[in-house]
Design an enzyme around this catalytic site. Structure first.
Site, PDB file in Angstrom:
ATOM      1  N   ASP A 204       0.825  -1.222   0.000  1.00  0.00           N
ATOM      2  CA  ASP A 204       0.000   0.000   0.000  1.00  0.00           C
ATOM      3  C   ASP A 204       0.854   1.265   0.000  1.00  0.00           C
ATOM      4  O   ASP A 204       0.350   2.353   0.283  1.00  0.00           O
ATOM      5  CB  ASP A 204      -0.943  -0.008   1.213  1.00  0.00           C
ATOM      6  CG  ASP A 204      -0.185   0.050   2.525  1.00  0.00           C
ATOM      7  OD1 ASP A 204       1.070  -0.062   2.483  1.00  0.00           O
ATOM      8  OD2 ASP A 204      -0.820   0.221   3.580  1.00  0.00           O
TER       9      ASP A 204
ATOM     10  N   ARG B  34       7.916  27.524   1.828  1.00  0.00           N
ATOM     11  CA  ARG B  34       7.176  28.702   1.338  1.00  0.00           C
ATOM     12  C   ARG B  34       5.918  28.957   2.152  1.00  0.00           C
ATOM     13  O   ARG B  34       5.374  30.041   2.124  1.00  0.00           O
ATOM     14  CB  ARG B  34       6.845  28.526  -0.153  1.00  0.00           C
ATOM     15  CG  ARG B  34       8.052  28.755  -1.044  1.00  0.00           C
ATOM     16  CD  ARG B  34       7.779  28.427  -2.482  1.00  0.00           C
ATOM     17  NE  ARG B  34       7.746  26.990  -2.729  1.00  0.00           N
ATOM     18  CZ  ARG B  34       7.593  26.434  -3.920  1.00  0.00           C
ATOM     19  NH1 ARG B  34       7.448  27.191  -4.977  1.00  0.00           N
ATOM     20  NH2 ARG B  34       7.587  25.127  -4.068  1.00  0.00           N
ATOM     21  N   GLN B  35       5.476  27.932   2.890  1.00  0.00           N
ATOM     22  CA  GLN B  35       4.289  28.125   3.741  1.00  0.00           C
ATOM     23  C   GLN B  35       4.762  28.506   5.142  1.00  0.00           C
ATOM     24  O   GLN B  35       4.652  27.745   6.086  1.00  0.00           O
ATOM     25  CB  GLN B  35       3.466  26.844   3.774  1.00  0.00           C
ATOM     26  CG  GLN B  35       2.956  26.430   2.391  1.00  0.00           C
ATOM     27  CD  GLN B  35       2.148  25.157   2.459  1.00  0.00           C
ATOM     28  OE1 GLN B  35       1.295  24.992   3.320  1.00  0.00           O
ATOM     29  NE2 GLN B  35       2.417  24.231   1.556  1.00  0.00           N
TER      30      GLN B  35
ATOM     31  N   ASP C  46      12.052  39.979  -6.717  1.00  0.00           N
ATOM     32  CA  ASP C  46      10.907  40.534  -5.978  1.00  0.00           C
ATOM     33  C   ASP C  46      11.420  41.194  -4.698  1.00  0.00           C
ATOM     34  O   ASP C  46      12.578  40.999  -4.307  1.00  0.00           O
ATOM     35  CB  ASP C  46       9.828  39.475  -5.677  1.00  0.00           C
ATOM     36  CG  ASP C  46      10.399  38.226  -5.023  1.00  0.00           C
ATOM     37  OD1 ASP C  46      11.330  38.363  -4.210  1.00  0.00           O
ATOM     38  OD2 ASP C  46       9.917  37.120  -5.316  1.00  0.00           O
TER      39      ASP C  46
ATOM     40  N   LYS D  86       6.987  44.044  -8.281  1.00  0.00           N
ATOM     41  CA  LYS D  86       5.768  43.630  -9.005  1.00  0.00           C
ATOM     42  C   LYS D  86       4.563  44.249  -8.322  1.00  0.00           C
ATOM     43  O   LYS D  86       4.427  44.131  -7.111  1.00  0.00           O
ATOM     44  CB  LYS D  86       5.596  42.110  -8.953  1.00  0.00           C
ATOM     45  CG  LYS D  86       6.535  41.350  -9.830  1.00  0.00           C
ATOM     46  CD  LYS D  86       6.244  39.867  -9.752  1.00  0.00           C
ATOM     47  CE  LYS D  86       6.645  39.240  -8.424  1.00  0.00           C
ATOM     48  NZ  LYS D  86       6.588  37.794  -8.374  1.00  0.00           N
TER      49      LYS D  86
ATOM     50  N   SER E  70       7.886  27.236 -11.121  1.00  0.00           N
ATOM     51  CA  SER E  70       7.307  27.276 -12.470  1.00  0.00           C
ATOM     52  C   SER E  70       8.194  28.068 -13.423  1.00  0.00           C
ATOM     53  O   SER E  70       8.071  27.953 -14.642  1.00  0.00           O
ATOM     54  CB  SER E  70       5.932  27.939 -12.411  1.00  0.00           C
ATOM     55  OG  SER E  70       6.068  29.311 -12.082  1.00  0.00           O
TER      56      SER E  70
ATOM     57  N   GLY F 122       8.034  31.248 -13.639  1.00  0.00           N
ATOM     58  CA  GLY F 122       7.303  32.481 -13.973  1.00  0.00           C
ATOM     59  C   GLY F 122       7.982  33.734 -13.428  1.00  0.00           C
ATOM     60  O   GLY F 122       8.168  34.725 -14.153  1.00  0.00           O
ATOM     61  N   THR F 123       8.355  33.696 -12.156  1.00  0.00           N
ATOM     62  CA  THR F 123       8.980  34.868 -11.523  1.00  0.00           C
ATOM     63  C   THR F 123      10.233  35.290 -12.297  1.00  0.00           C
ATOM     64  O   THR F 123      10.406  36.456 -12.651  1.00  0.00           O
ATOM     65  CB  THR F 123       9.364  34.527 -10.057  1.00  0.00           C
ATOM     66  OG1 THR F 123       8.186  34.094  -9.373  1.00  0.00           O
ATOM     67  CG2 THR F 123       9.983  35.709  -9.338  1.00  0.00           C
TER      68      THR F 123
END
Ligand code: R5P
Length: 310
Positions: A34, A93-94, A167, A190, A221, A223-224
């Site tokens: 499992d 990041r959290q 950023d 930004k 991603s 993107g930044t």
């Protein structure tokens, strides 16, 4: 001193073992039908100073669980001291509540790692320095800045670069590298002026005619980075490269980087590079094993780790 490797980044663990002239401690990680994780350490570790190397990268939950179970196995096998070497600390990041009724998962993961039986943590370029304080055990946060500085100096070709934070949140990290290079600093700010309108990129600093080096902790991603690179080129930058510690590079990130204006993305191998990353023409990977290995050697010998960055 013993060194155990989790499965998230075995080549890095082997390179660290090579730096330290050690052979990896024998152990196996198996799965029940499992998919439950089962770990068995196949050598005596009683009374030993044991380091377990495991990045909690993709698949983050499996790699985290494997780390916790390895620590539990080592603790029950009477290791004298257990150091969790987490080159890439996932969930970082959290690190705050972005809204009501949301978790602070970085703190939860720090609690899990501590409760499993870890005595100390060694990590690299934490997303935010204050995550160190989420652990109530000694935690060393290494910086890839000296590794990046050496590479940048070797590839400058007489240019005086401009270090750029993509950023506002990354300014401290970018300033550290700019100081080491004696370079100027620019910031990409930004902003979404009104809800529903697209983001506006303002550049703080004059980048016209300059070779720009974007500096960040994570590329996920892409993107930044790609958006920041485009904004810098639009403001007259001569060329834009990026130095990022952790190449998370999820989904179509590699293709996005390939199709961007970025001349080059330089990452470390804190996360094991995928085949797509290895085959990418504008992504280069720098080895981080010597830095981590040296920090481990100093921890084992009770020597200063911070002096690695003087
Ligand atoms: C954000 O605070 C981080 O430092 C990175 O800039 C971010 O995680 C990069 O994510 P992406 O590559 O998905 O834009």
């Amino acid at each position: 001193m013993k060194l155990l490797a989790g499965n998230s980044n075995r080549p890095l663990a082997e390179a660290i073992a090579g730096y330290l002239n050690l052979t990896l401690t024998k152990g196996i990680v198996r799965r029940f039908a499992d998919m439950e994780v089962f770990v068995e350490i196949l050598e005596n570790v009683r009374g030993e100073d044991v380091f377990i190397v495991q990045s909690t990268s993709f698949p983050a939950n499996d790699n985290l669980m494997e780390l916790l179970i390895c620590i539990d196995a080592l603790s029950r096998a009477s290791a004298r001291r257990i150091t969790a070497v987490i080159p890439y600390f996932g969930y970082a990041r959290q690190d705050r509540k972005p809204g009501p009724r949301t978790p602070i998962s970085a703190k939860l993961v720090a609690n899990l790692i501590t409760t499993a039986g870890t005595d100390r943590v060694l990590t690299l370029d934490l997303h935010a320095g204050q995550i160190q304080g989420f652990f109530d055990i000694p935690t060393d946060n290494l910086y890839s800045a000296p590794v990046f500085e050496r590479d940048i100096r070797e590839n400058l070709n007489g240019e005086v670069p401009m270090v750029v934070s993509p950023d506002v949140g990354g300014v401290v990290r970018a300033r550290l590298l700019a100081r080491r290079l004696n370079a100027d600093l620019a910031i990409v700010d930004k902003r979404r002026e009104r809800p529903g309108e697209s983001e506006v990129m303002n550049i703080i600093g004059n980048v016209d005619g300059r070779v720009c080096l974007l500096v960040d902790d994570i590329v996920d991603s892409g993107g930044t980075l790609c958006n920041a690179a485009q904004a810098l080129m639009d403001k007259g930058a001569k060329a834009v490269s990026a130095y990022v510690t952790h190449g998370v590079l999820s989904g179509g990130a590699v293709a996005r980087i390939a199709g961007s204006v970025l001349k080059e993305l330089v990452i470390t191998d804190s996360i094991q590079p995928t085949l797509a990353v290895q085959g990418a023409t504008n992504i280069r990977v720098l080895p981080i094993a010597p830095l981590i290995g040296e920090a481990m050697r100093r921890i084992a010998k009770e020597e200063s780790v911070s002096s690695l960055f003087d």
